[in-house]
Write an enzyme that holds these catalytic residues in place. Structure first.
Site, PDB file in Angstrom:
ATOM      1  CB  SER A  52      -0.954   0.019   1.199  1.00 59.11           C
ATOM      2  OG  SER A  52      -2.036  -0.860   0.979  1.00 59.11           O
ATOM      3  CE  LYS A  55      -4.534   1.947  -0.703  1.00 55.80           C
ATOM      4  NZ  LYS A  55      -3.868   0.760  -0.102  1.00 55.80           N
ATOM      5  CB  SER A 112      -4.020   1.692   3.923  1.00 55.39           C
ATOM      6  OG  SER A 112      -3.324   1.354   2.756  1.00 55.39           O
ATOM      7  CE  LYS A 216      -1.396   4.109   2.530  1.00 53.76           C
ATOM      8  NZ  LYS A 216      -1.265   2.999   3.527  1.00 53.76           N
TER       9      LYS A 216
END
Length: 371
Positions: A52, A55, A112, A216
């Site tokens: 993730s 992202k 997320s 993130k």
């Protein structure tokens, strides 16, 4: 032309690039935001699955759309069948459910949410596939040579890879160009749907590391535990990227190690004259002298260990002949650590000085004669 030289002593810092730290993850990078300098690198160009952390690019393109006026935080985004079908981390969007872009960005940053990431992608590009094309083009523009995106989420896909260095590049672009993203990446707990959907941030550093600002997390079975962690202290923001950590706890510990190393050993210094700059006499001008200003003296990333060695030197033209143009180069500010030259900053005219006319010269002569 003769030059006038003045020496000014200053407390400044010099980056030596020493690497006296280690982490357990197979790939890692520590980068400073303003300069883009890499302070630590380990197997930084090996392509790996980012999970993730992907992202970050989705958020970058979304924030670029907001800052360009293509998208508004208040824009209502409708969930497609495809977006609602995402697995993994999500907020369980229903088909045709609407949320604002701001709410979806928050869900992507905090928990997320794959479904929100795809909904944003589809809204901006018409389809996730078209958005992925944009992701790859933007990656190329940023010099992310190790990267191929296959989706907007980081869910497992054959050939979906990037590197620790490339993640640092896109992380830097996001936090440097779009600081408003902090409104979301620093949220520890929040909610959506009138308080019925609780959001708790997956980035544990927000509560355990002083100055943490984001950014993130990501994990899958193949990617293991990934992280792009950002933190700011004393005006300096660092980016620590960890790929393929063995455990969730270990990726955070590796990031703490890198960030702590960076803050302990380096600092930003914005060169400024330690004394008022001298003026430069102007011949045949409407003014007798012109003031100087530093031009484009950006921040330097420097090592704390050489503070006692450092000095500034200023060298300016003895005189300038009119007309003087605003911004005209009339001197140089040099920064040294011992005998090592760190930076040269042009000193330029702060204002224009036109050349006197014959009439003005005559007027001056008459005034001088009668006075």
């Amino acid at each position: 032309m003769k030059r006038l030289t003045a020496v000014l002593w200053a407390v400044v810092l010099l980056w030596t690039g020493a690497q006296a730290v280690e982490v357990s993850a197979p790939s890692a990078v520590l980068m400073e935001k303003e300069t883009g300098a890499v302070l630590y690198a380990k197997d930084e160009h090996t392509p790996r699955e980012p999970a993730s952390v992907t992202k970050i690019m989705t958020l970058l393109l979304t924030m670029e759309a907001i800052d360009s006026g293509q998208l508004s935080y208040d824009t209502a985004i409708t969930t497609s069948t495809h977006a609602s079908s995402m697995g993994g981390s999500q907020i369980w969007l229903r088909e045709n459910e609407q949320m604002t872009a701001e709410e979806m960005i928050k869900a992507v940053c905090v928990v997320s949410a794959n479904d929100c990431a795809v909904a944003l992608a589809e809204h901006l590009a018409g389809s996730e596939e078209a958005f992925v094309d944009r992701m790859n083009r933007r990656a190329a523009e940023l010099g992310m040579a190790d990267t191929v995106f296959k989706n907007a989420t980081g869910l497992p896909a054959v050939g979906h890879v990037t590197s620790a260095y490339d993640i640092a590049l896109m992380s830097r672009e996001l936090i440097l160009r779009h600081p408003d993203i902090r409104r979301f990446t620093t949220v520890w707990m929040d909610s959506l749907r009138n308080g019925t959907s609780l959001l708790v941030n997956t980035n544990k550093l927000l509560r355990t590391f002083q100055g943490a600002t984001g950014l993130k997390t990501g994990s899958t079975g193949a990617a293991k535990y990934c992280l792009s962690a950002t933190a700011e202290r004393d005006g300096m923001e660092l980016i620590a990227v960890i790929l393929k950590g063995d455990t969730s706890a270990q990726r955070f510990e590796d990031a703490r190690t890198l960030l702590g190393y960076g803050f302990s050993n380096y600092a930003l210094y914005t060169p400024q004259p330690e004394e008022p700059l001298p003026t430069v006499p102007v011949t045949l001008g409407t003014a007798e002298e012109v003031s100087l200003v530093p031009e484009g003296g950006g921040a330097l990333l420097l090592d704390r260990s050489r503070i006692s060695e450092l000095r500034q030197e200023i060298e300016v033209d003895e005189a300038a002949e009119a007309p003087v143009i605003e911004g005209q180069h009339l001197g140089t500010l040099r920064l040294y650590a011992g005998e090592d030259l760190l930076s040269e900053i042009p000193l330029t005219a702060a204002e224009a000085v036109p050349r006197v006319t014959y009439g003005q010269i005559l007027s001056r002569l008459l005034r001088t004669a009668f006075l």
